[in-house]
Design a protein around this motif. Structure first.
Motif, PDB file in Angstrom:
ATOM      1  N   UNK A 179      24.103  47.598  24.298  1.00 37.08           N
ATOM      2  CA  UNK A 179      25.063  46.815  23.526  1.00 37.08           C
ATOM      3  C   UNK A 179      25.547  47.536  22.267  1.00 37.08           C
ATOM      4  N   UNK A 180      24.723  48.448  21.736  1.00 36.73           N
ATOM      5  CA  UNK A 180      25.152  49.171  20.532  1.00 36.73           C
ATOM      6  C   UNK A 180      26.393  50.025  20.803  1.00 36.73           C
ATOM      7  N   UNK A 181      26.634  50.342  22.074  1.00 33.13           N
ATOM      8  CA  UNK A 181      27.805  51.149  22.413  1.00 33.13           C
ATOM      9  C   UNK A 181      29.078  50.313  22.536  1.00 33.13           C
ATOM     10  N   UNK A 182      28.934  48.996  22.514  1.00 30.75           N
ATOM     11  CA  UNK A 182      30.102  48.132  22.636  1.00 30.75           C
ATOM     12  C   UNK A 182      30.736  47.832  21.280  1.00 30.75           C
ATOM     13  N   UNK A 183      29.964  47.990  20.229  1.00 25.34           N
ATOM     14  CA  UNK A 183      30.362  47.458  18.929  1.00 25.34           C
ATOM     15  C   UNK A 183      31.593  48.168  18.364  1.00 25.34           C
ATOM     16  N   UNK A 184      31.646  49.481  18.486  1.00 27.56           N
ATOM     17  CA  UNK A 184      32.723  50.275  17.895  1.00 27.56           C
ATOM     18  C   UNK A 184      33.969  50.202  18.769  1.00 27.56           C
ATOM     19  N   UNK A 185      34.549  49.015  18.877  1.00 25.63           N
ATOM     20  CA  UNK A 185      35.717  48.815  19.740  1.00 25.63           C
ATOM     21  C   UNK A 185      36.722  47.929  19.023  1.00 25.63           C
ATOM     22  N   UNK A 186      37.940  47.970  19.506  1.00 28.21           N
ATOM     23  CA  UNK A 186      38.994  47.140  18.938  1.00 28.21           C
ATOM     24  C   UNK A 186      39.267  45.915  19.793  1.00 28.21           C
ATOM     25  N   UNK A 187      39.023  46.043  21.089  1.00 32.76           N
ATOM     26  CA  UNK A 187      39.120  44.918  22.022  1.00 32.76           C
ATOM     27  C   UNK A 187      37.883  44.961  22.903  1.00 32.76           C
ATOM     28  N   UNK A 188      37.246  43.808  23.082  1.00 29.94           N
ATOM     29  CA  UNK A 188      35.977  43.733  23.801  1.00 29.94           C
ATOM     30  C   UNK A 188      36.068  42.566  24.778  1.00 29.94           C
ATOM     31  N   UNK A 189      36.024  42.867  26.087  1.00 31.95           N
ATOM     32  CA  UNK A 189      36.213  41.856  27.126  1.00 31.95           C
ATOM     33  C   UNK A 189      34.958  41.774  27.983  1.00 31.95           C
ATOM     34  N   UNK A 190      34.348  40.597  28.021  1.00 33.27           N
ATOM     35  CA  UNK A 190      33.112  40.386  28.778  1.00 33.27           C
ATOM     36  C   UNK A 190      33.369  39.569  30.038  1.00 33.27           C
ATOM     37  N   UNK A 191      32.502  39.766  31.027  1.00 31.43           N
ATOM     38  CA  UNK A 191      32.367  38.799  32.119  1.00 31.43           C
ATOM     39  C   UNK A 191      30.959  38.896  32.676  1.00 31.43           C
ATOM     40  N   UNK A 192      30.477  37.814  33.225  1.00 32.04           N
ATOM     41  CA  UNK A 192      29.179  37.788  33.906  1.00 32.04           C
ATOM     42  C   UNK A 192      29.102  36.493  34.687  1.00 32.04           C
ATOM     43  N   UNK A 193      28.585  36.576  35.903  1.00 32.76           N
ATOM     44  CA  UNK A 193      28.474  35.364  36.706  1.00 32.76           C
ATOM     45  C   UNK A 193      28.106  35.603  38.150  1.00 32.76           C
ATOM     46  N   UNK A 194      28.691  36.630  38.771  1.00 27.08           N
ATOM     47  CA  UNK A 194      28.509  36.804  40.209  1.00 27.08           C
ATOM     48  C   UNK A 194      27.095  37.254  40.591  1.00 27.08           C
ATOM     49  N   UNK A 195      26.338  37.769  39.650  1.00 27.53           N
ATOM     50  CA  UNK A 195      24.974  38.195  39.968  1.00 27.53           C
ATOM     51  C   UNK A 195      23.945  37.101  39.708  1.00 27.53           C
ATOM     52  N   UNK A 196      24.385  35.986  39.146  1.00 29.70           N
ATOM     53  CA  UNK A 196      23.459  34.901  38.826  1.00 29.70           C
ATOM     54  C   UNK A 196      23.302  33.987  40.044  1.00 29.70           C
ATOM     55  N   UNK A 197      22.697  34.540  41.089  1.00 27.64           N
ATOM     56  CA  UNK A 197      22.459  33.804  42.328  1.00 27.64           C
ATOM     57  C   UNK A 197      21.029  34.049  42.800  1.00 27.64           C
ATOM     58  N   UNK A 198      20.551  33.175  43.651  1.00 35.86           N
ATOM     59  CA  UNK A 198      19.189  33.320  44.175  1.00 35.86           C
ATOM     60  C   UNK A 198      19.010  34.634  44.919  1.00 35.86           C
ATOM     61  N   UNK A 199      20.024  35.025  45.723  1.00 35.69           N
ATOM     62  CA  UNK A 199      19.876  36.242  46.529  1.00 35.69           C
ATOM     63  C   UNK A 199      19.784  37.492  45.661  1.00 35.69           C
TER      64      UNK A 199
END
Length: 351
Positions: A179-199
């Motif tokens: 995460x320390x490599x994300x900080x020095x940015x002007x625009x920061x776009x996240x996503x997370x969701x498809x890996x949050x499954x039982x399989x």
């Protein structure tokens, strides 16, 4: 790259373009699309280039999202490149984030005369497992980076004396080490969701940990909510939101079907109805957490608009046609519209 970004100041509610909610609308046919040719963009990985993989119908590339009460400004690559001069744009998330990263690079390359001036920073071939990918637009001193962090929080070894079924834990109370490599940015776009499954979690021996305690009874929904709060706290305490504009893209609808959701039928045209896919508990949690944050973060609520696009998935037109894919999107295609919407927020002067 320490100058401030002269963007519109945003609040954390999903109220885009004044009184217009850009995420309420419909897909309309537009023969002026697509905005680029994937064969001319070396950063569109082969697995998402459906036409190169044998898809004959190109109708899926000819749809534009039209909000009910406004228009999304057409992507003007040259003007956007000038506005992004000297900036760093960072995408963080899973392969759907990587697709949006590739889409943005391909869109921006249409505004570059010398294509050789755009290159991969470390010379890496784009792969599914690599943790960092970065492309530099040298003429504009611009970087577009992608960091693979599918859960956003820190994976770690199972504590000693854990039950044998626990191979790895997700440290829900700790943000990913990179995460320390994300900080020095002007625009920061996240996503997370498809890996949050039982399989992808329990079946693979991944369980949840908070502090020194493994939470064997914790549900995936509860764990995701905890991880989102960890992410939100990190943004509030580590990111200078006076400089960095932060976005979180919601869950992108998959179109698996069948009793076990293992069948993949890619249609020739978008669905006329959303068939219940316009809502997602993951997206609901994202909206709720962001709404309560103390710093400005914008939600890109793409769940409803993506729900209609049963025609836009990779299907069997990937680099591995034996494994159908109704989660990822063809390029050019749906992710291009996410980027057009993204820049309708970032560059209001172009509207």
């Amino acid at each position: 790259m320490n100058q401030s970004f002269d963007f519109e100041v945003l609040n954390s509610k999903v109220v885009p373009m004044g009184k217009c909610n850009v995420f309420e609308g419909s897909w309309i046919h537009d023969d002026s699309y697509p905005l680029y040719d994937a064969s001319q963009c070396p950063f569109a990985e082969r697995g998402f280039n459906c036409i190169a993989n044998g898809r004959r119908d190109r109708g899926y590339t000819k749809w534009r999202w039209k909000p009910k009460n406004c228009d999304v400004p057409r992507f003007d690559a040259r003007r956007i490149l000038e506005q992004l001069r000297g900036k760093r744009v960072v995408f963080v998330g899973d392969s759907l984030s990587r697709t949006q990263w590739e889409s943005l690079i391909c869109l921006l390359m249409t505004g570059v005369e010398d294509k050789k001036s755009v290159y991969e920073i470390k010379g890496n071939r784009i792969t599914k497992q690599i943790r960092f990918l970065g492309v530099r637009f040298s003429t504009f001193d611009l970087r577009i980076d992608f960091y693979r962090s599918v859960f956003l929080v820190k994976p770690g070894p199972a504590p000693k004396h854990s039950p044998q079924r626990i191979k790895t834990t997700l440290r829900l109370d700790k943000i990913d080490d990179i995460s320390h490599e994300w900080i020095d940015s002007d625009v920061l776009i996240f996503n997370s969701g498809h890996w949050w499954t039982r399989t992808k979690l329990f079946d693979m021996g991944w369980y949840f940990q908070v502090g020194s305690s493994v939470k064997l009874g914790m549900t995936i929904n509860s764990a995701y909510n905890t991880a989102l709060h960890t992410w939100a706290s990190w943004v509030e305490n580590s990111v200078n939101t006076n400089r960095t504009r932060v976005f979180f893209r919601t869950f992108e609808s998959s179109h698996w079907s069948g009793k076990n959701h293992n069948a993949c039928k890619v249609t020739r045209n978008p669905w006329k109805r959303s068939n219940g896919k316009e809502r997602s508990h993951i997206s609901d949690m994202i909206n709720r957490v962001v709404r309560n944050m103390s710093v400005p973060v914008r939600v890109l609520h793409v769940t409803p608009m993506s729900s209609y696009r049963s025609d836009g998935h990779v299907g069997t037109w990937s680099d591995n046609p034996s494994v159908p894919d109704c989660s990822h999107w063809c390029l050019p295609g749906v992710p291009d519209m996410w980027n057009e919407i993204l820049f309708s927020y970032l560059l209001p002067k172009l509207m």
